[in-house]
Write a protein that holds these residues in place. Structure first.
Motif, PDB file in Angstrom:
ATOM      1  N   LYS A 105       0.877  -1.203   0.111  1.00 60.44           N
ATOM      2  CA  LYS A 105      -0.044  -0.104   0.053  1.00 60.44           C
ATOM      3  C   LYS A 105       1.021   1.393   0.027  1.00 60.44           C
ATOM      4  N   GLN A 106       0.422   2.132  -0.246  1.00 61.50           N
ATOM      5  CA  GLN A 106       0.907   3.695  -0.150  1.00 61.50           C
ATOM      6  C   GLN A 106       1.846   3.715   1.219  1.00 61.50           C
ATOM      7  N   GLY A 107       3.090   3.915   1.166  1.00 63.74           N
ATOM      8  CA  GLY A 107       3.906   3.937   2.129  1.00 63.74           C
ATOM      9  C   GLY A 107       4.319   2.558   2.865  1.00 63.74           C
ATOM     10  N   THR A 108       3.719   1.535   2.478  1.00 59.98           N
ATOM     11  CA  THR A 108       3.866   0.119   3.192  1.00 59.98           C
ATOM     12  C   THR A 108       4.444  -0.741   2.297  1.00 59.98           C
ATOM     13  N   ALA A 109       5.431  -1.526   2.336  1.00 58.15           N
ATOM     14  CA  ALA A 109       6.085  -2.455   1.399  1.00 58.15           C
ATOM     15  C   ALA A 109       5.139  -3.903   1.617  1.00 58.15           C
ATOM     16  N   GLY A 110       4.903  -4.255   0.456  1.00 62.93           N
ATOM     17  CA  GLY A 110       4.382  -5.689   0.198  1.00 62.93           C
ATOM     18  C   GLY A 110       5.397  -6.795   0.658  1.00 62.93           C
ATOM     19  N   ARG A 111       4.713  -7.729   1.487  1.00 62.74           N
ATOM     20  CA  ARG A 111       5.742  -8.817   1.926  1.00 62.74           C
ATOM     21  C   ARG A 111       4.868 -10.204   1.669  1.00 62.74           C
ATOM     22  N   LEU A 112       5.979 -10.996   1.173  1.00 64.72           N
ATOM     23  CA  LEU A 112       5.269 -12.412   0.829  1.00 64.72           C
ATOM     24  C   LEU A 112       6.471 -13.285   1.337  1.00 64.72           C
ATOM     25  N   ALA A 113       6.367 -14.377   2.268  1.00 67.44           N
ATOM     26  CA  ALA A 113       7.288 -15.548   2.468  1.00 67.44           C
ATOM     27  C   ALA A 113       6.552 -16.644   2.683  1.00 67.44           C
ATOM     28  N   TRP A 114       7.262 -17.718   2.364  1.00 65.28           N
ATOM     29  CA  TRP A 114       6.920 -19.141   2.866  1.00 65.28           C
ATOM     30  C   TRP A 114       7.954 -19.927   3.124  1.00 65.28           C
ATOM     31  N   HIS A 115       7.575 -20.947   3.771  1.00 62.33           N
ATOM     32  CA  HIS A 115       8.581 -22.023   4.424  1.00 62.33           C
ATOM     33  C   HIS A 115       8.203 -23.473   3.889  1.00 62.33           C
ATOM     34  N   THR A 116       9.188 -24.074   3.795  1.00 61.69           N
ATOM     35  CA  THR A 116       8.872 -25.543   3.494  1.00 61.69           C
ATOM     36  C   THR A 116      10.113 -26.220   4.063  1.00 61.69           C
ATOM     37  N   SER A 117       9.806 -27.384   4.649  1.00 60.32           N
ATOM     38  CA  SER A 117      11.008 -28.688   5.034  1.00 60.32           C
ATOM     39  C   SER A 117      10.427 -29.952   4.556  1.00 60.32           C
ATOM     40  N   THR A 118      11.458 -30.707   4.301  1.00 63.77           N
ATOM     41  CA  THR A 118      11.089 -32.123   3.791  1.00 63.77           C
ATOM     42  C   THR A 118      11.630 -33.448   4.811  1.00 63.77           C
ATOM     43  N   GLY A 119      11.140 -34.371   4.523  1.00 63.85           N
ATOM     44  CA  GLY A 119      11.689 -35.460   5.267  1.00 63.85           C
ATOM     45  C   GLY A 119      13.021 -36.045   4.764  1.00 63.85           C
ATOM     46  N   VAL A 120      13.651 -35.269   3.903  1.00 64.33           N
ATOM     47  CA  VAL A 120      14.816 -35.754   3.244  1.00 64.33           C
ATOM     48  C   VAL A 120      15.936 -34.714   3.742  1.00 64.33           C
ATOM     49  N   GLY A 121      15.586 -34.182   4.545  1.00 65.42           N
ATOM     50  CA  GLY A 121      16.841 -33.346   5.199  1.00 65.42           C
ATOM     51  C   GLY A 121      17.039 -31.787   4.542  1.00 65.42           C
ATOM     52  N   TYR A 159      13.452 -20.991   3.371  1.00 70.07           N
ATOM     53  CA  TYR A 159      12.380 -20.226   3.771  1.00 70.07           C
ATOM     54  C   TYR A 159      12.767 -18.948   2.678  1.00 70.07           C
ATOM     55  N   LEU A 160      11.777 -18.659   1.897  1.00 68.61           N
ATOM     56  CA  LEU A 160      11.685 -17.702   0.574  1.00 68.61           C
ATOM     57  C   LEU A 160      11.059 -16.554   0.981  1.00 68.61           C
ATOM     58  N   GLY A 161      11.472 -15.177   1.151  1.00 69.58           N
ATOM     59  CA  GLY A 161      10.880 -13.916   1.146  1.00 69.58           C
ATOM     60  C   GLY A 161      10.907 -13.253   0.154  1.00 69.58           C
ATOM     61  N   TRP A 162      10.050 -12.313   0.035  1.00 70.51           N
ATOM     62  CA  TRP A 162       9.815 -11.137  -1.112  1.00 70.51           C
ATOM     63  C   TRP A 162       9.422  -9.915  -0.413  1.00 70.51           C
ATOM     64  N   ILE A 163      10.099  -8.777  -0.950  1.00 70.87           N
ATOM     65  CA  ILE A 163       9.514  -7.401  -0.556  1.00 70.87           C
ATOM     66  C   ILE A 163       9.364  -6.766  -2.038  1.00 70.87           C
ATOM     67  N   VAL A 164       8.192  -5.964  -2.126  1.00 70.52           N
ATOM     68  CA  VAL A 164       7.863  -5.267  -3.118  1.00 70.52           C
ATOM     69  C   VAL A 164       7.623  -3.929  -2.622  1.00 70.52           C
TER      70      VAL A 164
END
Length: 192
Positions: A92-108, A112-117
């Protein structure tokens, strides 16, 4: 110059304390944060610009990624990864967009991936994506100094802005600490 936003990391995944860290940034003019957000936060549109993803399963609430939603997608030929959205803040005006997700697997491995717009002065936007990775495959690759392909992931994602939306890039910066060969990851994953 205004202070630029940074990714908000979980304590155990702070860059510098993980096995791998990747950072990519684009600054562009003649583009809005909302245009970027519409393509980034809607998983049903990913295939239109990111060719290294497949088998996308939308969250139960629909294609837009909202905090706590769970979705799946495959990349580098791996079986679909189950990802949980940790941050989803619409720009929004004056506020950064943020998106992040996390994954982990049983194979070790854990990612964690993050975005800023965010808007910048003089009609520009900044798009930042950073990723941390933990696990034996990342440690082993770092020891072997295999430094190519997780760049391919970021280059593919950033292709969104180069090929689909951005017409004029003021600055394009690609940075990565350690990278891996996609084929090497697939081999390691299939052995587990």
């Amino acid at each position: 110059m205004a202070t630029q936003s940074s990714i908000l990391w979980p304590e155990h995944l702070l860059p510098g304390h993980t096995d791998n860290f990747i950072s990519n940034e684009v600054k562009a003019a003649d583009l809005t944060t909302q245009q970027i957000w519409e393509l980034l936060a809607d998983v049903s549109r990913w295939n239109s610009y990111y060719k290294n993803c497949a088998q996308i399963t939308e969250p139960e609430t629909g294609p837009y990624l909202k905090e706590s939603s769970v979705f799946k997608f495959s990349t580098f030929g791996l079986p679909p990864l189950t990802c949980t959205v940790k941050k989803s803040v619409v720009p929004k005006q004056g506020t950064a967009g943020r998106l992040a997700w996390h994954t982990s697997t049983g194979v070790g491995f854990e990612v964690y991936l993050g975005w800023i717009v965010e808007e910048l002065e003089k009609g520009r936007v900044r798009i930042l994506t950073q990723e941390v990775q933990n696990g034996p495959i990342f440690k082993e690759a770092a020891k072997r100094r295999q430094i190519r392909s997780f760049w391919a992931t970021k280059i593919g994602w950033m292709g969104l802005f180069r090929l689909r939306v951005v017409k004029k890039c003021e600055k394009l910066t690609w940075r990565a600490s350690t990278s891996l060969y996609g084929n090497w990851i697939r081999r390691r994953y299939s052995r587990q």
